[in-house]
Design a protein around this motif. Sequence first.
Motif, PDB file in Angstrom:
ATOM      1  N   LEU A 276       0.833  -1.201   0.000  1.00  0.00           N
ATOM      2  CA  LEU A 276       0.000   0.000   0.000  1.00  0.00           C
ATOM      3  C   LEU A 276       0.868   1.252   0.000  1.00  0.00           C
ATOM      4  CD1 LEU A 276      -2.850  -0.959   2.499  1.00  0.00           C
ATOM      5  CD2 LEU A 276      -3.001  -0.737   0.022  1.00  0.00           C
ATOM      6  N   ALA A 277       1.945   1.222   0.806  1.00  0.00           N
ATOM      7  CA  ALA A 277       2.817   2.393   0.879  1.00  0.00           C
ATOM      8  C   ALA A 277       3.473   2.649  -0.475  1.00  0.00           C
ATOM      9  CB  ALA A 277       3.871   2.206   1.966  1.00  0.00           C
ATOM     10  N   SER A 278       3.896   1.571  -1.136  1.00  0.00           N
ATOM     11  CA  SER A 278       4.493   1.749  -2.462  1.00  0.00           C
ATOM     12  C   SER A 278       3.463   2.301  -3.435  1.00  0.00           C
ATOM     13  CB  SER A 278       5.036   0.420  -2.987  1.00  0.00           C
ATOM     14  OG  SER A 278       6.117   0.002  -2.213  1.00  0.00           O
ATOM     15  N   GLY A 279       2.243   1.791  -3.347  1.00  0.00           N
ATOM     16  CA  GLY A 279       1.183   2.285  -4.209  1.00  0.00           C
ATOM     17  C   GLY A 279       0.958   3.770  -3.983  1.00  0.00           C
ATOM     18  N   MET A 280       0.945   4.177  -2.719  1.00  0.00           N
ATOM     19  CA  MET A 280       0.747   5.584  -2.407  1.00  0.00           C
ATOM     20  C   MET A 280       1.860   6.438  -2.981  1.00  0.00           C
ATOM     21  SD  MET A 280      -0.825   6.096   1.328  1.00  0.00           S
ATOM     22  CE  MET A 280       0.586   5.380   2.161  1.00  0.00           C
ATOM     23  N   GLN A 281       3.065   5.911  -2.903  1.00  0.00           N
ATOM     24  CA  GLN A 281       4.189   6.663  -3.437  1.00  0.00           C
ATOM     25  C   GLN A 281       3.995   6.916  -4.933  1.00  0.00           C
ATOM     26  OE1 GLN A 281       7.817   4.681  -2.486  1.00  0.00           O
ATOM     27  NE2 GLN A 281       8.948   6.596  -2.325  1.00  0.00           N
ATOM     28  N   GLU A 282       3.530   5.886  -5.629  1.00  0.00           N
ATOM     29  CA  GLU A 282       3.295   6.062  -7.055  1.00  0.00           C
ATOM     30  C   GLU A 282       2.189   7.080  -7.307  1.00  0.00           C
ATOM     31  OE1 GLU A 282       2.466   2.182  -8.583  1.00  0.00           O
ATOM     32  OE2 GLU A 282       4.475   1.476  -8.100  1.00  0.00           O
ATOM     33  N   VAL A 283       1.121   6.971  -6.523  1.00  0.00           N
ATOM     34  CA  VAL A 283       0.034   7.932  -6.690  1.00  0.00           C
ATOM     35  C   VAL A 283       0.536   9.334  -6.417  1.00  0.00           C
ATOM     36  CG1 VAL A 283      -2.172   8.695  -5.748  1.00  0.00           C
ATOM     37  CG2 VAL A 283      -1.777   6.280  -6.194  1.00  0.00           C
ATOM     38  N   TYR A 284       1.350   9.461  -5.376  1.00  0.00           N
ATOM     39  CA  TYR A 284       1.885  10.777  -5.037  1.00  0.00           C
ATOM     40  C   TYR A 284       2.652  11.368  -6.208  1.00  0.00           C
ATOM     41  CZ  TYR A 284       4.721  14.375  -2.932  1.00  0.00           C
ATOM     42  OH  TYR A 284       5.328  15.561  -2.670  1.00  0.00           O
ATOM     43  N   LEU A 285       3.557  10.520  -6.755  1.00  0.00           N
ATOM     44  CA  LEU A 285       4.388  11.011  -7.851  1.00  0.00           C
ATOM     45  C   LEU A 285       3.540  11.425  -9.037  1.00  0.00           C
ATOM     46  CD1 LEU A 285       7.414   8.612  -7.661  1.00  0.00           C
ATOM     47  CD2 LEU A 285       7.340  11.051  -7.162  1.00  0.00           C
ATOM     48  N   SER A 286       2.497  10.650  -9.321  1.00  0.00           N
ATOM     49  CA  SER A 286       1.732  11.020 -10.499  1.00  0.00           C
ATOM     50  C   SER A 286       0.804  12.177 -10.192  1.00  0.00           C
ATOM     51  CB  SER A 286       0.968   9.825 -11.049  1.00  0.00           C
ATOM     52  OG  SER A 286       0.286   9.192 -10.040  1.00  0.00           O
ATOM     53  N   SER A 287       0.444  12.362  -8.931  1.00  0.00           N
ATOM     54  CA  SER A 287      -0.376  13.527  -8.639  1.00  0.00           C
ATOM     55  C   SER A 287       0.478  14.786  -8.764  1.00  0.00           C
ATOM     56  CB  SER A 287      -0.995  13.417  -7.249  1.00  0.00           C
ATOM     57  OG  SER A 287      -0.086  13.784  -6.265  1.00  0.00           O
ATOM     58  N   ILE A 288       1.770  14.650  -8.475  1.00  0.00           N
ATOM     59  CA  ILE A 288       2.665  15.787  -8.698  1.00  0.00           C
ATOM     60  C   ILE A 288       2.750  16.100 -10.185  1.00  0.00           C
ATOM     61  CG2 ILE A 288       5.097  16.416  -8.735  1.00  0.00           C
ATOM     62  CD1 ILE A 288       5.414  15.452  -6.027  1.00  0.00           C
ATOM     63  N   SER A 289       2.876  15.050 -10.982  1.00  0.00           N
ATOM     64  CA  SER A 289       2.939  15.251 -12.423  1.00  0.00           C
ATOM     65  C   SER A 289       1.673  15.928 -12.916  1.00  0.00           C
ATOM     66  CB  SER A 289       3.103  13.909 -13.147  1.00  0.00           C
ATOM     67  OG  SER A 289       4.378  13.398 -12.952  1.00  0.00           O
ATOM     68  N   ASN A 290       0.551  15.467 -12.407  1.00  0.00           N
ATOM     69  CA  ASN A 290      -0.734  16.041 -12.787  1.00  0.00           C
ATOM     70  C   ASN A 290      -0.816  17.519 -12.495  1.00  0.00           C
ATOM     71  OD1 ASN A 290      -2.637  14.452 -14.002  1.00  0.00           O
ATOM     72  ND2 ASN A 290      -2.893  13.213 -12.175  1.00  0.00           N
ATOM     73  N   ARG A 291      -0.383  17.838 -11.298  1.00  0.00           N
ATOM     74  CA  ARG A 291      -0.440  19.205 -10.828  1.00  0.00           C
ATOM     75  C   ARG A 291       0.478  20.089 -11.685  1.00  0.00           C
ATOM     76  NH1 ARG A 291      -0.596  21.549  -5.014  1.00  0.00           N
ATOM     77  NH2 ARG A 291      -2.357  20.159  -4.824  1.00  0.00           N
ATOM     78  N   MET A 292       1.635  19.583 -11.951  1.00  0.00           N
ATOM     79  CA  MET A 292       2.569  20.288 -12.813  1.00  0.00           C
ATOM     80  C   MET A 292       1.918  20.558 -14.163  1.00  0.00           C
ATOM     81  SD  MET A 292       5.914  21.043 -13.167  1.00  0.00           S
ATOM     82  CE  MET A 292       7.302  19.925 -12.957  1.00  0.00           C
ATOM     83  N   ASN A 293       1.232  19.548 -14.645  1.00  0.00           N
ATOM     84  CA  ASN A 293       0.539  19.677 -15.909  1.00  0.00           C
ATOM     85  C   ASN A 293      -0.455  20.814 -15.891  1.00  0.00           C
ATOM     86  OD1 ASN A 293       1.226  18.121 -17.969  1.00  0.00           O
ATOM     87  ND2 ASN A 293      -0.492  16.708 -17.845  1.00  0.00           N
ATOM     88  N   GLU A 294      -1.214  20.879 -14.817  1.00  0.00           N
ATOM     89  CA  GLU A 294      -2.263  21.885 -14.707  1.00  0.00           C
ATOM     90  C   GLU A 294      -1.640  23.268 -14.648  1.00  0.00           C
ATOM     91  OE1 GLU A 294      -6.197  22.477 -11.931  1.00  0.00           O
ATOM     92  OE2 GLU A 294      -4.573  21.140 -11.303  1.00  0.00           O
ATOM     93  N   ILE A 295      -0.568  23.385 -13.865  1.00  0.00           N
ATOM     94  CA  ILE A 295       0.122  24.673 -13.768  1.00  0.00           C
ATOM     95  C   ILE A 295       0.637  25.092 -15.142  1.00  0.00           C
ATOM     96  CG2 ILE A 295       2.173  25.768 -12.814  1.00  0.00           C
ATOM     97  CD1 ILE A 295       1.790  24.184 -10.288  1.00  0.00           C
ATOM     98  N   MET A 296       1.265  24.133 -15.818  1.00  0.00           N
ATOM     99  CA  MET A 296       1.809  24.426 -17.139  1.00  0.00           C
ATOM    100  C   MET A 296       0.697  24.878 -18.086  1.00  0.00           C
ATOM    101  SD  MET A 296       4.942  24.100 -17.052  1.00  0.00           S
ATOM    102  CE  MET A 296       5.190  24.338 -18.817  1.00  0.00           C
ATOM    103  N   LYS A 297      -0.449  24.251 -17.949  1.00  0.00           N
ATOM    104  CA  LYS A 297      -1.548  24.570 -18.840  1.00  0.00           C
ATOM    105  C   LYS A 297      -1.967  26.030 -18.669  1.00  0.00           C
ATOM    106  CE  LYS A 297      -5.245  22.094 -18.528  1.00  0.00           C
ATOM    107  NZ  LYS A 297      -5.960  20.847 -18.157  1.00  0.00           N
ATOM    108  N   VAL A 298      -2.123  26.452 -17.419  1.00  0.00           N
ATOM    109  CA  VAL A 298      -2.518  27.832 -17.152  1.00  0.00           C
ATOM    110  C   VAL A 298      -1.468  28.778 -17.696  1.00  0.00           C
ATOM    111  CG1 VAL A 298      -2.865  29.516 -15.332  1.00  0.00           C
ATOM    112  CG2 VAL A 298      -3.938  27.266 -15.173  1.00  0.00           C
ATOM    113  N   LEU A 299      -0.205  28.478 -17.407  1.00  0.00           N
ATOM    114  CA  LEU A 299       0.868  29.339 -17.884  1.00  0.00           C
ATOM    115  C   LEU A 299       0.827  29.447 -19.404  1.00  0.00           C
ATOM    116  CD1 LEU A 299       3.431  30.938 -17.580  1.00  0.00           C
ATOM    117  CD2 LEU A 299       4.708  28.813 -17.512  1.00  0.00           C
ATOM    118  N   THR A 300       0.646  28.288 -20.020  1.00  0.00           N
ATOM    119  CA  THR A 300       0.668  28.271 -21.470  1.00  0.00           C
ATOM    120  C   THR A 300      -0.471  29.073 -22.047  1.00  0.00           C
ATOM    121  OG1 THR A 300       1.628  26.097 -21.394  1.00  0.00           O
ATOM    122  CG2 THR A 300       0.629  26.732 -23.454  1.00  0.00           C
TER     123      THR A 300
END
Lengths: 361, 361, 361, 361, 361
Positions: free
Chosen positions: C275-299
């Motif tokens: 479960l902890a490993s799964g959470m780590q993966e979710v965390y990493l991809s939620s960071i990617s997601n968030r980065m994506n959203e920020i980039m989108k607004v900037l763009t």
Amino acid sequence: MSKKKHHARKQRARRPGTAPGTLRSIEAPPGAATRITVIDYGPDSIDEKVVGSIEEVFAYRDSPTVTWINIEGLHDVEMIRKLGAQFNFHPLALEDVLNCNQRPKVEDYGDYHFLVMKSVHLREELAIEQISFFMAGNYVITLQEEAGDSFEAVRERIRQGKGLIRKSGPDYLTYALLDALIDEFFPVLEVYGERIEDLEQELLLSPSARTLQTIHQIKRELLLLRRAGWPEREVVNGLQRAEADFIQAQTQVFLRDCYDHTIQVIDMIETYRDLASGMQEVYLSSISNRMNEIMKVLTIISTIFIPLSFVAGVYGMNFNPQSSPLNMPELNWFWGYPTALGIMAVIAGVLLYFFRRKGWV
Amino acid sequence: MSKKKHHARKQRARRPGTAPGTLRSIEAPPGAATRITVIDYGPDSIDEKVVGSIEEVFAYRDSPTVTWINIEGLHDVEMIRKLGAQFNFHPLALEDVLNCNQRPKVEDYGDYHFLVMKSVHLREELAIEQISFFMAGNYVITLQEEAGDSFEAVRERIRQGKGLIRKSGPDYLTYALLDALIDEFFPVLEVYGERIEDLEQELLLSPSARTLQTIHQIKRELLLLRRAGWPEREVVNGLQRAEADFIQAQTQVFLRDCYDHTIQVIDMIETYRDLASGMQEVYLSSISNRMNEIMKVLTIISTIFIPLSFVAGVYGMNFNPQSSPLNMPELNWFWGYPTALGIMAVIAGVLLYFFRRKGWV
Amino acid sequence: MSKKKHHARKQRARRPGTAPGTLRSIEAPPGAATRITVIDYGPDSIDEKVVGSIEEVFAYRDSPTVTWINIEGLHDVEMIRKLGAQFNFHPLALEDVLNCNQRPKVEDYGDYHFLVMKSVHLREELAIEQISFFMAGNYVITLQEEAGDSFEAVRERIRQGKGLIRKSGPDYLTYALLDALIDEFFPVLEVYGERIEDLEQELLLSPSARTLQTIHQIKRELLLLRRAGWPEREVVNGLQRAEADFIQAQTQVFLRDCYDHTIQVIDMIETYRDLASGMQEVYLSSISNRMNEIMKVLTIISTIFIPLSFVAGVYGMNFNPQSSPLNMPELNWFWGYPTALGIMAVIAGVLLYFFRRKGWV
Amino acid sequence: MSKKKHHARKQRARRPGTAPGTLRSIEAPPGAATRITVIDYGPDSIDEKVVGSIEEVFAYRDSPTVTWINIEGLHDVEMIRKLGAQFNFHPLALEDVLNCNQRPKVEDYGDYHFLVMKSVHLREELAIEQISFFMAGNYVITLQEEAGDSFEAVRERIRQGKGLIRKSGPDYLTYALLDALIDEFFPVLEVYGERIEDLEQELLLSPSARTLQTIHQIKRELLLLRRAGWPEREVVNGLQRAEADFIQAQTQVFLRDCYDHTIQVIDMIETYRDLASGMQEVYLSSISNRMNEIMKVLTIISTIFIPLSFVAGVYGMNFNPQSSPLNMPELNWFWGYPTALGIMAVIAGVLLYFFRRKGWV
Amino acid sequence: MSKKKHHARKQRARRPGTAPGTLRSIEAPPGAATRITVIDYGPDSIDEKVVGSIEEVFAYRDSPTVTWINIEGLHDVEMIRKLGAQFNFHPLALEDVLNCNQRPKVEDYGDYHFLVMKSVHLREELAIEQISFFMAGNYVITLQEEAGDSFEAVRERIRQGKGLIRKSGPDYLTYALLDALIDEFFPVLEVYGERIEDLEQELLLSPSARTLQTIHQIKRELLLLRRAGWPEREVVNGLQRAEADFIQAQTQVFLRDCYDHTIQVIDMIETYRDLASGMQEVYLSSISNRMNEIMKVLTIISTIFIPLSFVAGVYGMNFNPQSSPLNMPELNWFWGYPTALGIMAVIAGVLLYFFRRKGWV
């Protein structure tokens, strides 16, 4: 790329449902000829010759001395068929001789053992060739896909008659040949070891997209070596435990040593695979790092100058101070311009301080 | 780097097809000399000396007392050959003594057991040296690649005659030497443990590209330790189950303890590898995090000021209000400039509110 | 952090080559004292006392009743040595008692069994303490690193005389103590289960850099629990299969139950790790997601306003319309300004349409 | 979320050191009542009833016919205790009945076998319930955490008397019940299979942050199913190899089939886990891809217009052409404005050509 | 997509609790008919015919010659039931025939063996069909989900009477059929091998989002092949070790060869899976690389021109030089404009130098 090579060599899979023991020829490289050499030896005698036709070797089937028949080039199916018929080899074994995608293996057919091994070389690229063995009480027959010199050193040992080889039977000869094949892994693996070392340097100093391609290529080729290496361990192990009366106790010690070498081969392959994977990870994170650094520079320059440009933009507006006292009176102030520059300097200073605190500068 | 070291020490692989038992010399570091020490002891006597030539140790082959012959420096192939001839060692064992890339192993040759072990040290860098053992009913011969002091503590115990060592046979001596080698792992692993701890601090406070290099380096070296550690477990296990009559029941208990230590070594190595991998993941995601934060600042500053600059740009256009009432009449409005500033303030406010709602500010 | 604790407690590794059975003291926390309690019981009697010196327990060595001697605090090496001498314990076992980095294990020394177990607690942080057992036909000796209450409930059961404990031998007592230690895992694991659940909520609602640190910390501590838990399974299994005549058939059923608990512990640890490993993966991809959203607004903001600003910039140029009819005649057109604004609106509209089609708005 | 459910149901771990066999009640959902049904049958007779108190079932302990006692709802500890006392069940088995976090297992207590199994359902969410079995020569007792209908189809088969069930003993009944529980996995897994398929579509067409949450949720629930499924395989396997004389040879064939089903269940779970992991990877890289595309647009627009704006900015400077012939004479050139626009067009063209060559446009 | 196909074919799971041996029909594709062919042969005779109803094959149950009954299309449940009743097949085996989601397996029912195998084809997409075998002393019955030609080559061999097939019993026939099924994997895997090769080229030259989709699709389908391939190895292995007196020693050699083929199949599947995973990693990092390059261009252009634009912006401000000597006197300087341009050039030069040193240009 080595891939090309493997595929050029690869045969089409046999048609499903084909009768077992159906022999299919191996496409010969242009100009290839079959070469048959015979070495017949005992403790005190040795007779080495190149024979022109397969029929000449039939006499050795029942000779009491040890005979090593080496056949290079397997595109003459008829020859293989005759050999099999004369020596009474099982059709399935003959089929495996001609199917050059076999995994290394050892099979006990009662009167004789059948072995499949791989010869690995690194000429311009990684080349893996199949070598089959028929080992019986008084002969060893080796069949190679194409002409090669994997066994020249063993041949030399027989000629010189040093060591145990001339005093021992076909079991020891088989051991010597297997050992030669397994020892071929070491120089190949050494080259990979050096490549990995070079790549680690490259990774530290100037990683490029090509670096990753090379790592990937190395991983691919280690995968091929692994596919050849692991089952060879089982072959040697299988021979060690074989209950054939023509494998003497004395040879067991040598097979044990040979087994050790296969373990060492596998150990090196796995270590190099681990190292290559580690490098891949380092490469990926060094890319992330570099991206980070680039972003940092972009951010610093942009976030400092964008507000400053805005201030300059404001005072570049053309509102008419004459039509209203509220319209940009700053433009006519005595300290107007220095004040504007001062505001800019303050903004830049604040931002720089912020970045420094963040540890970005 | 430690890699350098290992490679400087590495021999070229032997030529495939070479006769088994071919002895190859180990390249000696400049100024290296072979050093042979003999300790011959019994419960009540001890005789320790440094001998000048290998011939002086031959007498101990048949002495009833326990003799420990320690040879440091293996570049004198002729000496090894003589030793082997006199003690009747198998050529394959002798070859392994001189091939310093062996995996740790134990082999039963009937009259004697042959062991290969590794000595690990962390001087400036990780150094792994090969140590071979010949153990028989009345002697133990140890052969080390180069001069080292792994066994000094055991030597001291023999001299002082405390404990069981003087009252026991070569099996106990072998155990004591193995145990010394395995215990060498612990201080080395402790250093890695501390490095990992330091890195975790560094990771939290100031991760840099160098941090990752260090993690990678630690993983590499743990991989080397692992390659040495795992097979040593099998060596001790193999000795425990050996059916040699010169291994006494009493020594079994000690070997079991020694086996426990190897398990502990492996357990620590695997744990540190897990921790190092975990750190690598944390490092990578902390980089992602940092990138995110940088992007956020860039986005906020840019997205606020770019529209404002646009507004300023519009009112910086030079359309001539005099040529048409439609041409930028705002420039002459009484409230023109304040209105423009107000529009800018509203835009900035709306954007800030949007960012706050997104949780970016 | 828990790491701190473990390291403060960690002993330096013993010097390689040290004689086996060398006893090293455990550094005592300030103010620590050794506490020895004895409970001697039979079906109808019970005698519980705290003794002042180790000599007082010697009498119980040969008493027919079941005696449980519990020693808390191991920094008095002399005491351990005396105990060992009196009860005839093997020096290696005594050494293990004092080396608090042992893996859990069970060892059959003939007259007695020696067990190493771990006690896990979660006070402010994860604390893992080593507890050693000597179990013989008429006594159990437990040695704990420091004062603790893991066994209070068992003591209470003996006092009350309910159940089988007073009617059974030291084998049942050992089972009861092992069971108490293994059951300690459950409340600890429950806390980790709750933490993981909280983190999953946090991950969904407001992931931060701290979230990842916490996941990493949990993974680290689960790794430590795992290192303690897995070998304990082997201990219980080993006891079940032990061929000691003082382990009665009836106790086997209880050991089987205890074994089940260890499996359950391991199962939970592994699940939480997953479960902890799964959470780590979710965390990493939620960071990617968030980065994506920020980039989108900037763009979106940037790409819309940058061209508009360019248009404004063009009409902000100061080319002199009077020096040539080609120099920015637009500035004097009647519809100049509205046309410019119109061009800007069209550009913005086209870009917005493009973004909408891309699904970015 | 399903997690909620599991936790609401979860009991606190028992206090470490508690006596084995201590029975703890399971918290009952509001309004829950215990329901006891008895089916007593032989080839020609069947007697089915709902009984009000546990005492009514005691008579069946020694009846020669096959009796199936099914108890739904386990919060009445006293009832369980009475049942255990009457049927002579081991306290540890009774404790396991009431501890609903058990792993599936089978235990041979001599007179009877004790089994723990799981019933899986997907109502609004994944629900995993524990079901315990006591199987002896003439009865089967099943105890369920809460009322459920897992066994209704088996009950129907008994009533109708078709097939082997009425002609066979409690071993066949147990098989039938186990089989019903294992077959419950299939419809549940089918739902997951469909969800995975839907997600794959979603992944291709419109991946969102929610997609990842759903994948993660599916992985979590498959992990729970896996925890239930793997040990059930061992249960069926254990029964197959059980040496109880009340398991007839004929039933073995059915247990083998049941074992096959457990393997199929595990196979499906593992395949779905692999698919879910694969989807996660695809998701992550589709995010990277999308980010790439966004970046590309930003880069193209920015890098084209930023230089153009700079040119416009230069000619927007207010240097006074009258104070010096060097001050922006372009402003008064005849071709000034067209030249400036031309320069801009050239810059834009060059950049576009560069981007096209890079393959970005 | 192949997924579609599999799901269209998939049956709903049987209702939990259903009596074992309940036969459920397989939904027939429109227009499908059941086709029953019988080949009855001995060394000297052969009788091949298509029969209209299942009753016509009953006579062969006790005929001494070898009979191969092949049934294509399984939607007629009644027919299967009659067949089972006549040949005395176990209901569980019949149920498995009709449940087309079985894992390959072999089961010994005493009088006959029951086998489940898979036939793999790559028409437009990967199709995996289930084929069941009943093998007894004088007949083999094969049941296929739908009409197919996997066995045509075997049929031809029987007709022509070459090789061993006509001289051997049903064991050899079974071997021949199994071998045909396993050999079907090779052409399918060859296609995957070629696809992987093509993808590697694509990956190097023009990776796109579609590339990743294709890699993912290949991984999915290899997963399906793996699910079919692994258990088939166990089937052949199981047959080799079966203790049925109707499997002759001579057939064992052929089964060993067949076993070798299954190992080769698995080896290829695993290698392709490894290659596909490797490609995925390369793809992801090539995306990162590309992103890096894009970022670099953006950064360089932006960071050079943003400061330059700022300078231009400053001198575009409209501060009135006439209202104060401090207000932008540069505008009236003789060298004003050249100086401003010079400042810009210096800034650009410094930044370019900085980027070059960073290795970005």
